[in-house]
Design a protein around this motif. Structure first.
Motif, PDB file in Angstrom:
ATOM      1  N   GLU A  23       0.832  -1.203   0.000  1.00  0.00           N
ATOM      2  CA  GLU A  23       0.000   0.000   0.000  1.00  0.00           C
ATOM      3  C   GLU A  23       0.866   1.251   0.000  1.00  0.00           C
ATOM      4  O   GLU A  23       0.498   2.274  -0.604  1.00  0.00           O
ATOM      5  CB  GLU A  23      -0.918   0.003   1.222  1.00  0.00           C
ATOM      6  CG  GLU A  23      -2.075  -0.953   1.105  1.00  0.00           C
ATOM      7  CD  GLU A  23      -2.957  -0.961   2.340  1.00  0.00           C
ATOM      8  OE1 GLU A  23      -4.168  -1.096   2.187  1.00  0.00           O
ATOM      9  OE2 GLU A  23      -2.411  -0.838   3.459  1.00  0.00           O
ATOM     10  N   VAL A  25       3.618   1.599  -1.501  1.00  0.00           N
ATOM     11  CA  VAL A  25       4.140   1.781  -2.864  1.00  0.00           C
ATOM     12  C   VAL A  25       3.049   2.272  -3.795  1.00  0.00           C
ATOM     13  O   VAL A  25       3.271   3.172  -4.610  1.00  0.00           O
ATOM     14  CB  VAL A  25       4.726   0.451  -3.394  1.00  0.00           C
ATOM     15  CG1 VAL A  25       5.175   0.605  -4.844  1.00  0.00           C
ATOM     16  CG2 VAL A  25       5.892   0.020  -2.520  1.00  0.00           C
ATOM     17  N   GLY A  26       1.867   1.673  -3.691  1.00  0.00           N
ATOM     18  CA  GLY A  26       0.761   2.057  -4.578  1.00  0.00           C
ATOM     19  C   GLY A  26      -0.554   1.573  -4.037  1.00  0.00           C
ATOM     20  O   GLY A  26      -0.861   0.373  -4.136  1.00  0.00           O
ATOM     21  N   PRO A  27      -1.363   2.445  -3.422  1.00  0.00           N
ATOM     22  CA  PRO A  27      -2.619   2.020  -2.788  1.00  0.00           C
ATOM     23  C   PRO A  27      -3.674   1.503  -3.757  1.00  0.00           C
ATOM     24  O   PRO A  27      -4.657   0.907  -3.323  1.00  0.00           O
ATOM     25  CB  PRO A  27      -3.100   3.299  -2.086  1.00  0.00           C
ATOM     26  CG  PRO A  27      -2.439   4.413  -2.819  1.00  0.00           C
ATOM     27  CD  PRO A  27      -1.116   3.890  -3.253  1.00  0.00           C
ATOM     28  N   LYS A  28      -3.467   1.709  -5.046  1.00  0.00           N
ATOM     29  CA  LYS A  28      -4.433   1.248  -6.038  1.00  0.00           C
ATOM     30  C   LYS A  28      -3.860   0.128  -6.902  1.00  0.00           C
ATOM     31  O   LYS A  28      -4.426  -0.227  -7.938  1.00  0.00           O
ATOM     32  CB  LYS A  28      -4.869   2.404  -6.943  1.00  0.00           C
ATOM     33  CG  LYS A  28      -5.562   3.548  -6.227  1.00  0.00           C
ATOM     34  CD  LYS A  28      -6.918   3.116  -5.682  1.00  0.00           C
ATOM     35  CE  LYS A  28      -7.647   4.294  -5.033  1.00  0.00           C
ATOM     36  NZ  LYS A  28      -8.952   3.877  -4.476  1.00  0.00           N
ATOM     37  N   SER A  29      -2.736  -0.438  -6.499  1.00  0.00           N
ATOM     38  CA  SER A  29      -2.064  -1.443  -7.308  1.00  0.00           C
ATOM     39  C   SER A  29      -2.812  -2.781  -7.288  1.00  0.00           C
ATOM     40  O   SER A  29      -3.257  -3.233  -6.233  1.00  0.00           O
ATOM     41  CB  SER A  29      -0.642  -1.666  -6.794  1.00  0.00           C
ATOM     42  OG  SER A  29      -0.061  -2.785  -7.432  1.00  0.00           O
ATOM     43  N   ASP A  31      -1.470  -5.461  -7.326  1.00  0.00           N
ATOM     44  CA  ASP A  31      -0.655  -6.363  -6.497  1.00  0.00           C
ATOM     45  C   ASP A  31      -1.248  -6.546  -5.104  1.00  0.00           C
ATOM     46  O   ASP A  31      -0.871  -7.478  -4.375  1.00  0.00           O
ATOM     47  CB  ASP A  31       0.774  -5.823  -6.358  1.00  0.00           C
ATOM     48  CG  ASP A  31       1.551  -5.897  -7.662  1.00  0.00           C
ATOM     49  OD1 ASP A  31       1.183  -6.719  -8.525  1.00  0.00           O
ATOM     50  OD2 ASP A  31       2.517  -5.128  -7.822  1.00  0.00           O
ATOM     51  N   ARG A  65      -9.465  -3.669 -12.410  1.00  0.00           N
ATOM     52  CA  ARG A  65      -8.600  -2.816 -13.223  1.00  0.00           C
ATOM     53  C   ARG A  65      -7.775  -3.631 -14.210  1.00  0.00           C
ATOM     54  O   ARG A  65      -7.148  -3.075 -15.117  1.00  0.00           O
ATOM     55  CB  ARG A  65      -7.668  -2.007 -12.321  1.00  0.00           C
ATOM     56  CG  ARG A  65      -8.421  -1.114 -11.343  1.00  0.00           C
ATOM     57  CD  ARG A  65      -7.511  -0.531 -10.270  1.00  0.00           C
ATOM     58  NE  ARG A  65      -8.286   0.074  -9.208  1.00  0.00           N
ATOM     59  CZ  ARG A  65      -8.708   1.338  -9.212  1.00  0.00           C
ATOM     60  NH1 ARG A  65      -8.414   2.127 -10.226  1.00  0.00           N
ATOM     61  NH2 ARG A  65      -9.413   1.812  -8.205  1.00  0.00           N
TER      62      ARG A  65
END
Length: 202
Positions: A23, A25-29, A31, A65
């Protein structure tokens, strides 16, 4: 590894740490989908179904996504099962139907991976008393038969599920035939599956 040692609490803590790092690194990833789904599994095991639903809905949003990704189907199938456990049958049926449609479009109508969502939809239709549950459960069993090589012992738990569902529909003769075959094939009553546990608690 922790889960393999039986340290369920430790496994959940490790998953939460992994989620926090991702999260950051990227909250919408996308991953985040797998750790969110894993945490939902832990919540389900604690019977905290509302927490599991919250986590799966977030995972589903992220997985959407990357449409067509296998993780998206996995998340939505778990989402359908959790909605079913919460007795939100109509919502669960919509999710299961969408998974089936997408998988058929991408994998074809004979892919064995369709067995799980077909089985879930059949169970839901029994609970809602509409649709074609026998058809969906039978198709799920046929796909599993192809995938498992028609091994009677391996198919016995799925025949047991179908038998329970038919019994709930009042189709006693057909149910007894399937349940009897399942018991005979397994050598005894098959180990309880998630679907059977669901039937027994609804």
């Amino acid at each position: 590894v922790a889960a393999g040692r039986g340290d369920v609490a430790g496994a959940e803590q490790l998953t939460m740490r992994a989620l926090s790092r991702l999260e950051a690194v990227g909250p919408k990833s996308p991953d985040l989908v797998l750790p969110l789904t894993a945490l939902a599994g832990h919540a389900t095991n604690r019977r905290d179904l509302h927490r599991a639903l919250e986590l799966l809905e977030r995972a589903d949003d992220l997985a959407s996504r990357a449409p067509g990704d296998t993780h998206s189907w996995m998340v939505r199938l778990e989402l359908a099962k959790t909605l079913t456990a919460l007795r939100k049958y109509e919502d669960a049926a919509k999710v299961a139907t969408s998974v089936i449609a997408e998988m058929e479009r991408r994998l074809g109508t004979e892919h064995p991976a369709l067995a799980d969502p077909l089985s879930s939809l059949g169970i839901l239709e029994v609970l809602m008393k509409n649709g074609d549950p026998e058809g969906h459960l039978r198709r799920a069993r046929e796909l599993r038969t192809k995938a498992l090589g028609a091994s009677p012992r391996r198919l016995a738990p799925f025949r047991m599920v179908e038998g329970f569902m038919l019994a709930r529909r009042g189709k006693t003769r057909e149910a007894e035939a399937l349940l009897g075959q399942a018991t005979s094939d397994y050598g005894s009553t098959p180990a309880t599956t998630k679907e059977v546990a669901l039937v027994e608690t609804t």
